[in-house]
Design a protein around this motif. Structure first.
Motif, short mmCIF file in Angstrom:
data_model
loop_
_atom_site.label_atom_id
_atom_site.label_comp_id
_atom_site.label_asym_id
_atom_site.label_seq_id
_atom_site.Cartn_x
_atom_site.Cartn_y
_atom_site.Cartn_z
N ASP A 1 -26.13 14.12 2.42
CA ASP A 1 -26.46 14.77 1.16
C ASP A 1 -26.05 13.85 0.01
O ASP A 1 -24.86 13.52 -0.11
N PRO A 2 -27.01 13.35 -0.79
CA PRO A 2 -28.43 13.70 -0.76
C PRO A 2 -29.13 13.15 0.48
O PRO A 2 -28.67 12.20 1.09
N VAL B 1 -34.53 16.62 2.34
CA VAL B 1 -34.36 18.06 2.47
C VAL B 1 -35.37 18.65 3.45
O VAL B 1 -35.04 19.55 4.22
N HIS C 1 -34.08 18.23 6.90
CA HIS C 1 -32.98 19.15 7.17
C HIS C 1 -33.52 20.55 7.50
O HIS C 1 -33.01 21.23 8.39
N PRO D 1 -24.33 19.91 5.34
CA PRO D 1 -24.48 18.73 4.47
C PRO D 1 -23.16 18.00 4.28
O PRO D 1 -22.11 18.61 4.10
N VAL E 1 -30.61 16.85 -3.32
CA VAL E 1 -29.21 17.28 -3.20
C VAL E 1 -29.16 18.75 -2.84
O VAL E 1 -29.88 19.57 -3.42
N THR E 2 -28.31 19.10 -1.86
CA THR E 2 -28.13 20.51 -1.50
C THR E 2 -26.72 21.01 -1.79
O THR E 2 -26.51 22.20 -1.97
#
Length: 474
Positions: free
Chosen positions: A198-199, A202, A205, A217, A427-428
């Protein structure tokens, strides 16, 4: 034969037959059943089908043409008008779905297939085809045809330092297919969670989660993935991009590599090395080798032909430790009958002949020029912006000056016909990294790439902070 199944008439209706045909055709066009460009039956054929006079159909067609629903093309009959294509839905800046028509598309994963080596591939395919016998035309081995696995073992050892054998390689239908197999095989070894960068990507993922494994993450910094945070995650498998981290472009440091291998051995875990753009080291210094060579017993090496050749081939490979490879083979035996064999044989021939090496040499020279032009354009049009990470791969991570409004810049760029993604889209974790742009440069010629950066610079300079920086630079 029924020529137009969705159109019918009823003699019990109060509407004239001509009106019934017109209304039925309009309805089917509006509902998307009759698509733009669909060829309609001749007036004679439809009249015979509906058991009406031909003049009824001729009149109906004539009225529909007059109203713009149909068009008569000489020598090609009557068709649904092309301008009736449905309006596109509101686009997003995701990799999936439709996107707006723009002049400059700077998203990652650009049109790398524009440089596909047609002549070399055709020659390799023909040579492979001439050599096939009855055995090669039967169902392929689950792990892939032997010639390709042999050539891959040689090639990956030579150019990426991978320590493997043909018996430890499984040919898959692209990385997504290989990842799906891994997500089913890992639980059989007692691994129920996958850590992710992370980043990071996405979409990838989400794919892991939809395959049934929760993701955790783990933050990435200037040396790559944070191994201490990974150790706290409780996961025993991690998906990572050590050669050229996506999206930051960071190359995993030697210190972190050693820490990762130690973590994997202590936890009885696995490192899944996604070497998605490992063929494209553009810096003029020696390139880092695969993480896998440090611990072949703990690393699954994954690569594909999607960026070196074209995604349409759906060709990838996993070099896996024996316990995990056995689990992969069991999973695959339950799911499919292997990847298409003739494409594998052609790829083996491309590797054996050296044609792939020559093709990649040409691509690296082309992309090196674009990368250098991008760096120069960033300095000129986006003052205060830094290109982060290694000179490698097919995208660059641009860290914007502090206080730049990333989302405002991305939206403004789109209004100026530049499609680009902001760094925060990847980014999560609950944090706000410095503003950034993720720029793909594989899909545009150098001149267009520079033009796109110039337009981005105009948009950025129009923001309050951009105006201040531009004034100081002047």
């Amino acid at each position: 034969m029924v020529w137009l199944a969705s159109v019918g008439v009823s003699r019990d209706s109060e509407l004239p037959l001509t009106s019934q045909i017109q209304l039925a055709v309009k309805r089917e066009i509006s509902e998307g059943v009759l698509r733009p460009g669909t060829r309609l039956p001749s007036s004679r054929a439809l009249a015979d089908d509906l058991r009406v006079s031909r003049s009824v159909v001729v009149e109906a067609y004539g009225q529909l043409i007059a109203e713009g629903y149909l068009e008569a093309v000489q020598g090609s009959g009557t068709r649904v008008a092309g301008h009736l294509a449905p309006a596109p839905r509101v686009p997003t800046l995701l990799d999936e779905g439709r996107v707006p028509a723009v002049r400059w598309d700077l998203r990652t994963g650009g049109a790398v297939s524009a440089h596909f080596p047609h002549r070399e591939w055709a020659g390799a395919y023909q040579r492979a085809l001439r050599g096939v016998g009855r055995a090669e035309l039967d169902y392929p081995p689950l792990s892939g045809v032997r010639p390709l696995r042999e050539e891959l073992a040689r090639y990956l050892g030579r150019v990426r330092g991978v320590r493997t054998t043909p018996e430890e390689i499984m040919v898959v239908q692209g990385f997504a297919h290989g990842l799906a197999l891994l997500c089913s095989a890992l639980p059989r070894l007692g691994i129920a969670t996958v850590a992710v960068e992370d980043p990071g990507l996405v979409r990838q993922h989400r794919f892991v989660r939809e395959a049934g494994l929760p993701t955790v993450p783990v933050p990435v910094d200037g040396e790559g993935i944070d191994v201490r945070a990974l150790a706290r995650s409780g996961a025993r498998a991690v998906l990572l991009t050590p050669f050229h981290q996506f999206p930051t472009g960071v190359t995993l440091s030697e210190r972190r590599r050693a820490e990762l291998v130690d973590w994997a051995r202590r936890t009885d875990g696995y490192l899944i090395e996604d070497d998605y753009d490992g063929d494209f080291w553009l810096a003029r210094r020696p390139h880092p080798l695969a993480l896998q060579r440090m611990a072949p017993d703990r690393v699954v090496y994954a690569g594909t032909a999607s960026k070196a050749l074209a995604p349409v081939l759906r060709l990838g490979w996993l070099a896996a430790p024996q316990p995990l490879l056995a689990a992969l083979e069991r999973v695959r035996g339950e799911r499919d009958l292997g990847a298409e064999g003739l494409t594998q044989l052609a790829c083996a021939e491309l590797l054996r002949s050296g044609a792939l090496d020559r093709h990649l040499r040409r691509l690296r020279a082309r992309y090196r020029g674009r990368r250098e032009a991008l760096g120069q354009a960033v300095q000129r049009y986006l003052p205060g912006t830094a290109v982060i990470g290694a000179d490698a791969g097919l995208h660059a991570y641009l860290r914007l000056p502090p206080h730049t409004d990333e989302s405002l810049l991305v939206a403004g760029a789109l209004r100026h016909s530049v499609l680009v993604r902001g760094g925060r889209e990847f980014v999560t974790l609950d944090r706000r990294p410095p503003p950034a742009l993720v720029v793909g440069y594989a899909g545009l010629p150098t001149t267009a790439l520079v033009d796109a950066l110039r337009e981005l610079g105009r948009v950025w300079a129009g923001q309050p902070h951009g105006r201040r920086v531009a004034a100081r630079s002047a």
